[in-house]
Design an enzyme around this catalytic site. Structure first.
Site, PDB file in Angstrom:
ATOM      1  N   HIS A 118      45.568  36.351  44.193  1.00 50.61           N
ATOM      2  CA  HIS A 118      45.116  36.195  42.809  1.00 50.61           C
ATOM      3  C   HIS A 118      45.702  37.263  41.899  1.00 50.61           C
ATOM      4  O   HIS A 118      46.116  38.330  42.361  1.00 50.61           O
ATOM      5  CB  HIS A 118      43.588  36.240  42.739  1.00 50.61           C
ATOM      6  CG  HIS A 118      43.005  37.535  43.227  1.00 50.61           C
ATOM      7  ND1 HIS A 118      42.815  37.798  44.561  1.00 50.61           N
ATOM      8  CD2 HIS A 118      42.586  38.639  42.567  1.00 50.61           C
ATOM      9  CE1 HIS A 118      42.291  39.008  44.702  1.00 50.61           C
ATOM     10  NE2 HIS A 118      42.148  39.551  43.498  1.00 50.61           N
TER      11      HIS A 118
ATOM     12  N   GLU B 261      35.229  37.932  45.142  1.00 50.08           N
ATOM     13  CA  GLU B 261      34.924  38.174  43.729  1.00 50.08           C
ATOM     14  C   GLU B 261      34.930  36.864  42.962  1.00 50.08           C
ATOM     15  O   GLU B 261      35.281  35.811  43.508  1.00 50.08           O
ATOM     16  CB  GLU B 261      35.932  39.157  43.125  1.00 50.08           C
ATOM     17  CG  GLU B 261      37.368  38.668  43.141  1.00 50.08           C
ATOM     18  CD  GLU B 261      38.366  39.768  42.759  1.00 50.08           C
ATOM     19  OE1 GLU B 261      38.100  40.520  41.830  1.00 50.08           O
ATOM     20  OE2 GLU B 261      39.411  39.858  43.401  1.00 50.08           O
TER      21      GLU B 261
ATOM     22  N   ARG C  74      48.203  44.991  47.577  1.00 47.26           N
ATOM     23  CA  ARG C  74      49.113  44.556  46.520  1.00 47.26           C
ATOM     24  C   ARG C  74      50.317  43.870  47.151  1.00 47.26           C
ATOM     25  O   ARG C  74      50.996  44.422  48.002  1.00 47.26           O
ATOM     26  CB  ARG C  74      49.534  45.779  45.697  1.00 47.26           C
ATOM     27  CG  ARG C  74      50.165  45.439  44.389  1.00 47.26           C
ATOM     28  CD  ARG C  74      50.518  46.698  43.589  1.00 47.26           C
ATOM     29  NE  ARG C  74      49.340  47.393  43.088  1.00 47.26           N
ATOM     30  CZ  ARG C  74      49.097  48.689  43.271  1.00 47.26           C
ATOM     31  NH1 ARG C  74      49.933  49.447  43.951  1.00 47.26           N
ATOM     32  NH2 ARG C  74      48.021  49.249  42.772  1.00 47.26           N
TER      33      ARG C  74
ATOM     34  N   HIS D 110      42.407  40.481  48.832  1.00 52.33           N
ATOM     35  CA  HIS D 110      41.442  41.384  49.463  1.00 52.33           C
ATOM     36  C   HIS D 110      41.090  40.882  50.863  1.00 52.33           C
ATOM     37  O   HIS D 110      41.041  39.684  51.091  1.00 52.33           O
ATOM     38  CB  HIS D 110      40.153  41.458  48.638  1.00 52.33           C
ATOM     39  CG  HIS D 110      40.379  41.803  47.200  1.00 52.33           C
ATOM     40  ND1 HIS D 110      40.862  43.015  46.786  1.00 52.33           N
ATOM     41  CD2 HIS D 110      40.213  41.066  46.075  1.00 52.33           C
ATOM     42  CE1 HIS D 110      40.965  43.020  45.474  1.00 52.33           C
ATOM     43  NE2 HIS D 110      40.588  41.856  45.011  1.00 52.33           N
TER      44      HIS D 110
HETATM   45 ZN    ZN Z   1      40.862  41.262  43.038  1.00 49.28          ZN
END
Ligand code: ZN
Length: 311
Positions: free
Chosen positions: A172, A115, A192, A97
């Site tokens: 991740h 996150e 992605r 991200h």
């Molecule tokens: Zn994520």
């Protein structure tokens, strides 16, 4: 206001989803491929709704817009956090991200996404991907171009109760056999990097290699954010991360524990056991918001809570 605000989740069915949320928490999931429950969400793509009490049936977004006093008058166009339960019955794509600055410039003014993950349960031998082994951006590009994913990605075995902090820019992936709680910035921006060459409806899902290369932290930086546990007699608390966007702690209550709520709001995810907060019963799978000015909380029972507030 002396009222706890409990939410019903918004569910999302996905190719990699399963049915552990029904098995573990008794959630009324829509099908056997339920991958995500947005348990505390004001995100326009899926809002959680108040389960009971004065605000029954209202969405968290509505509370944020119309009752900002519940959040201590906190500033901001959108509620800042999003909490999900994720059930991965298959590998999720390898992703990254952007930070706030990159997202603002390249994604129509959206937020970035930092996150963190708390492992609720996992299969024997389950693992997770966090970070990569490339030392330079050139090396990173070369390994991606040559598809050397096994050499590039850092893979770790996981266990119930593990915690991982994933700042924006960190490569991740959640892998098969993992049930976890995710606390994140309220953002949907995902790039992605690799999808195991899988097909969805006969074609590969879109990759975002250029954006991924722009935002991946290189070399990967490892950071242990977990502080030593503190013993408060009837409660052991442990700060899992005190980050830029959120502070997340684990509280293990055994008996009766009283504490203050001094923040604009506090989120509580009940991850194990059962008990009561100010006489209202709580059990694993419950997710609630303690509003601004609530005062003292009295927690009773034998239960594990993940507690979050903005930093
Ligand atoms: Zn994520």
């Amino acid at each position: 206001m002396k009222e706890l605000i409990f939410f019903d989740p918004f569910f999302k069915e996905v190719l990699w989803g399963g049915h552990k949320m029904r098995d573990f928490y008794g959630y009324l999931i829509p099908g056997d491929d339920t991958g995500e429950a947005w348990v505390i969400s004001a995100n326009p793509h899926g809002q959680s709704l108040v389960r009971s009490g004065s605000f029954k049936g209202q969405s968290l977004g509505q509370l944020w817009d119309e009752h900002r006093e519940l959040f201590g008058g906190m500033a901001g166009k959108e509620f800042p956090l999003l909490v999900k339960v994720i059930d991965a019955d298959d590998h999720l794509s390898i992703q990254v991200h952007p930070d706030d600055d990159y997202a603002f410039r390249h994604e129509q003014g959206s937020q970035g996404k930092t996150e963190c993950w708390y492992i609720l349960d996992c299969d024997q031998g389950a693992d997770i991907i966090i970070g990569h082994h490339a030392q330079t951006r050139e090396e990173l590009r070369k390994m991606i171009d040559e598809g050397k994913w096994d050499d590039l990605l850092r893979r770790f075995p996981i266990h119930k109760g593990d915690f991982f902090y994933i700042p924006s820019g960190t490569v991740h992936a959640i892998r098969k056999g993992t049930l976890l709680l995710e606390v994140q910035q309220n953002s949907d921006t995902t790039y992605r990097l690799y999808d195991y060459g899988r097909l969805q409806n006969g074609r590969p899902r879109e990759l975002h290699l250029r954006q991924s290369m722009d935002v991946i932290t290189c070399p990967h930086k490892d950071e242990n954010t977990i502080k030593p546990a503190e013993d408060h007699g009837s409660c052991e608390t442990c700060t899992l991360v005190e980050g830029t966007y959120f502070t997340v702690s684990r509280w293990n209550v055994k008996g009766t524990f009283s504490t203050e709520q001094p923040y604009p709001f506090m989120l509580i995810d009940v991850t194990a056991g059962k008990g009561a907060i100010d006489q209202t019963p709580v059990k694993a799978g419950d997710h609630l918001l303690v509003p601004s000015g609530y005062g003292t909380l009295k927690i009773e029972g034998e239960t594990e809570l993940i507690v979050t507030h903005t930093s």
